[in-house]
Design a protein around this motif. Sequence first.
Motif, PDB file in Angstrom:
ATOM      1  N   HIS A 194       0.919  -1.276   0.116  1.00 42.96           N
ATOM      2  CA  HIS A 194      -0.111  -0.185  -0.151  1.00 42.96           C
ATOM      3  C   HIS A 194       0.746   1.410   0.006  1.00 42.96           C
ATOM      4  CE1 HIS A 194      -3.417  -2.412   2.148  1.00 42.96           C
ATOM      5  NE2 HIS A 194      -2.949  -2.923   0.739  1.00 42.96           N
ATOM      6  N   ILE A 195       1.881   1.265   0.754  1.00 47.69           N
ATOM      7  CA  ILE A 195       2.807   2.211   0.788  1.00 47.69           C
ATOM      8  C   ILE A 195       3.507   2.505  -0.525  1.00 47.69           C
ATOM      9  CG2 ILE A 195       4.693   3.558   2.332  1.00 47.69           C
ATOM     10  CD1 ILE A 195       3.620   1.867   4.810  1.00 47.69           C
ATOM     11  N   LYS A 196       3.972   1.419  -1.068  1.00 50.53           N
ATOM     12  CA  LYS A 196       4.663   1.790  -2.369  1.00 50.53           C
ATOM     13  C   LYS A 196       3.635   2.363  -3.519  1.00 50.53           C
ATOM     14  CE  LYS A 196       6.898  -1.240  -6.091  1.00 50.53           C
ATOM     15  NZ  LYS A 196       7.061  -2.637  -6.164  1.00 50.53           N
ATOM     16  N   ILE A 197       2.142   2.026  -3.266  1.00 48.37           N
ATOM     17  CA  ILE A 197       1.498   2.467  -4.202  1.00 48.37           C
ATOM     18  C   ILE A 197       1.145   4.004  -4.005  1.00 48.37           C
ATOM     19  CG2 ILE A 197      -1.137   2.485  -4.750  1.00 48.37           C
ATOM     20  CD1 ILE A 197      -1.093  -0.393  -4.473  1.00 48.37           C
ATOM     21  N   ILE A 198       1.153   4.464  -2.666  1.00 42.38           N
ATOM     22  CA  ILE A 198       0.860   5.873  -2.325  1.00 42.38           C
ATOM     23  C   ILE A 198       2.141   6.706  -2.442  1.00 42.38           C
ATOM     24  CG2 ILE A 198       0.733   7.180  -0.301  1.00 42.38           C
ATOM     25  CD1 ILE A 198      -0.573   5.013   1.193  1.00 42.38           C
ATOM     26  N   LEU A 199       3.280   6.187  -2.227  1.00 39.70           N
ATOM     27  CA  LEU A 199       4.572   6.863  -2.571  1.00 39.70           C
ATOM     28  C   LEU A 199       5.006   6.756  -3.927  1.00 39.70           C
ATOM     29  CD1 LEU A 199       6.225   6.348   0.858  1.00 39.70           C
ATOM     30  CD2 LEU A 199       4.659   8.127   0.427  1.00 39.70           C
ATOM     31  N   ALA A 200       4.920   5.895  -4.602  1.00 38.88           N
ATOM     32  CA  ALA A 200       5.547   5.693  -5.953  1.00 38.88           C
ATOM     33  C   ALA A 200       4.726   5.309  -7.049  1.00 38.88           C
ATOM     34  CB  ALA A 200       6.569   4.665  -5.690  1.00 38.88           C
ATOM     35  N   THR A 201       4.116   4.263  -7.310  1.00 37.35           N
ATOM     36  CA  THR A 201       3.492   3.589  -8.298  1.00 37.35           C
ATOM     37  C   THR A 201       2.261   4.572  -8.766  1.00 37.35           C
ATOM     38  OG1 THR A 201       2.392   1.872  -6.966  1.00 37.35           O
ATOM     39  CG2 THR A 201       4.575   1.326  -8.240  1.00 37.35           C
ATOM     40  N   ASP A 202       1.463   4.980  -7.829  1.00 36.86           N
ATOM     41  CA  ASP A 202       0.148   5.805  -7.891  1.00 36.86           C
ATOM     42  C   ASP A 202       0.204   7.259  -7.485  1.00 36.86           C
ATOM     43  OD1 ASP A 202      -2.306   6.390  -9.253  1.00 36.86           O
ATOM     44  OD2 ASP A 202      -3.319   5.462  -7.693  1.00 36.86           O
ATOM     45  N   PHE A 203       1.658   7.780  -7.301  1.00 36.50           N
ATOM     46  CA  PHE A 203       2.022   8.817  -6.607  1.00 36.50           C
ATOM     47  C   PHE A 203       1.261   9.961  -7.010  1.00 36.50           C
ATOM     48  CE2 PHE A 203       4.182  13.068  -7.029  1.00 36.50           C
ATOM     49  CZ  PHE A 203       4.537  13.089  -5.818  1.00 36.50           C
ATOM     50  N   HIS A 204       0.590  10.273  -8.123  1.00 37.88           N
ATOM     51  CA  HIS A 204       0.122  11.424  -8.551  1.00 37.88           C
ATOM     52  C   HIS A 204      -1.607  11.328  -8.036  1.00 37.88           C
ATOM     53  CE1 HIS A 204       3.086  13.298 -10.925  1.00 37.88           C
ATOM     54  NE2 HIS A 204       3.401  12.003 -11.633  1.00 37.88           N
ATOM     55  N   ASN A 205      -1.619  10.294  -7.557  1.00 34.40           N
ATOM     56  CA  ASN A 205      -3.219  10.105  -7.128  1.00 34.40           C
ATOM     57  C   ASN A 205      -3.376  10.366  -5.589  1.00 34.40           C
ATOM     58  OD1 ASN A 205      -6.033   9.610  -7.413  1.00 34.40           O
ATOM     59  ND2 ASN A 205      -5.737   7.545  -6.241  1.00 34.40           N
ATOM     60  N   PHE A 206      -2.232  10.418  -4.974  1.00 34.61           N
ATOM     61  CA  PHE A 206      -2.013  10.543  -3.323  1.00 34.61           C
ATOM     62  C   PHE A 206      -1.268  11.972  -2.967  1.00 34.61           C
ATOM     63  CE2 PHE A 206      -2.935   6.269  -3.977  1.00 34.61           C
ATOM     64  CZ  PHE A 206      -3.963   5.823  -2.961  1.00 34.61           C
TER      65      PHE A 206
END
Length: 584
Positions: A133-145
């Motif tokens: 989840h943290i990887k998604i938030i900070l990196a792979t879906d960065f622009h959505n968070f």
Amino acid sequence: MALATPGVRFLTRNSLYLLLSSSLAVYVNNVFFETSNWMFVIGTLLCLPLISTIIVVSTKWSVRRQATAIGARVIPEVRGAWPGNLDILRFMIKKIKTGYPGDGLIDLHVKYGPALNLRVTWSDLVMTTSPEHIKIILATDFHNFVKGERFRHNMEAVLGTGVFNSDGEMWKFHRSITRPVFTRERISHFDLFDQGANKAIDKLKGRLREGHLVDFQDLMWRFTLDSATSFLFGHCVDSLSADLPYPSNTSYPPPQLLTPQGNAANSFARAFAESQEVISFRERYGWIWPLLEITKDKTHEPMKIVKAYIEPIVNEALERKRSTDPEANSKGGEDDETLLDHLVRVTDDPTVLKDEILNIMIAGRDTTASTLTFVIYFLAMYPQVFERLRQEILDKVGQRRPDYDDIREMKYLPTPIAETLRLYPVVPFNIRESINATTLPSEDAQEKPYYLPAGSRIGYSVFLMHRRKDLWGPDAEEFDPDRFLDHRLKTYLTKNPFIFLPFNAGPRICLGQQFAYNEMSFMLIRLLQTFKSINIDVNAVPPEAKPSPDWANETGRKSIEKFFPTMHLTMYTKGGLWVTMKPA
């Protein structure tokens, strides 16, 4: 004035909601009851929770329907004993002041899993300790968070529009104007480190010769404040010129300030810490925090001191720019150019400059000082680690001043620092807000993914993630620097780098992490060249800063710690870390 307080502004912004409740009460009264004015008042008060309940129930139903439509599930909601989970909020706030980091949350994650919805004050607040989840938030879906409007509103009184409190183009702007300063030449600023380290160690040796204890945390706050201001402004505030404090359980005289600069620096440091304390509690209370500041803005007084300290420095830099040849201003890039010199070439806006300076000050001062304090605590608690590290320093460097290559080539030195950052990451909890609805994977492949609606606040804790035994092994709560050298490195960290995030990750990764690492390494080398042992005196802290005797009945590190870790925006040691050291 009361009209300018956060509480009054909050009530003004929500006047439409109150008007809707009043209108509903008027309609019901006129159509059905035709009663007196006092019944209208009661009706208004009853309509407020009625409208709120309708909104809450309809929103939850809509979220569940959206999740089902895409084959996902809602994030498990924590069920408290009081309406709005106010009992959970009360417990969490109490534990922030009196408990160990993560108290309460650890048990909830055991019960509900790595992702849960605290749902405090009827408002969603998702918490996760999942590296995916943290990887998604900070990196792979960065622009959505993003940090989001709510976070910026809570923090703007202190952080303004600085890099830690901005999104989109403003964040890109702040990132771009600070990045050029963190080149290898600047992050290896060993003359700066040496000046500060020598002053700090002289101060330490002087107090020890008197036969007194030293608050190492206070000493490191001064060292990093002096280093940060030298790096940022080009001149040191000289907070180390002030005398060191004595333990609270002694009758020694209060410390005497040696210079006006030391007095001003101490006042600034205290006010800056107080203002961070205020905004950190705003974030924890959620949307209701303005109601706790009806009569006054709690950041107002400390930030007056902070601004009075910073603004003359910024104004002086702007005036220096105006009086300098424009062609020289446009070139820049000199080796001795400070961050502030660089910033004033980019913008003339004093507010932007002040905000950026304060944001970098938190990163450059508080985080490094706290980590150095925690490292010294662990070196005192684990003398075998101290001896091994000291031997490497003497073998590789001897008694001379270390340089960049010395630090780069030392194999063991990074491991106590990394292990300290694993167990006590300086920013233990962080938060983002989703722009669009999305899903987060379940750690159990057999389970449906979690549904995260648009506009959701989602917090993540690297503090809790760094201690998960399924991610780090059964000894996850033990202090063991060798885990970054032996087979455990490949078993756990190498195959999943997102389980270790002391400096954040993705586009927002800390620009100053190498500067901080060099500064910490330099200071540790100088300390261990100078002293051959460290001991902690747990009786020197005031009673309210001592770990509760009940901690001994708990599990993990909490049961054995000899100090009181706590936090505002960043972690620190409550009551200080009082030490004695034997000179080599």
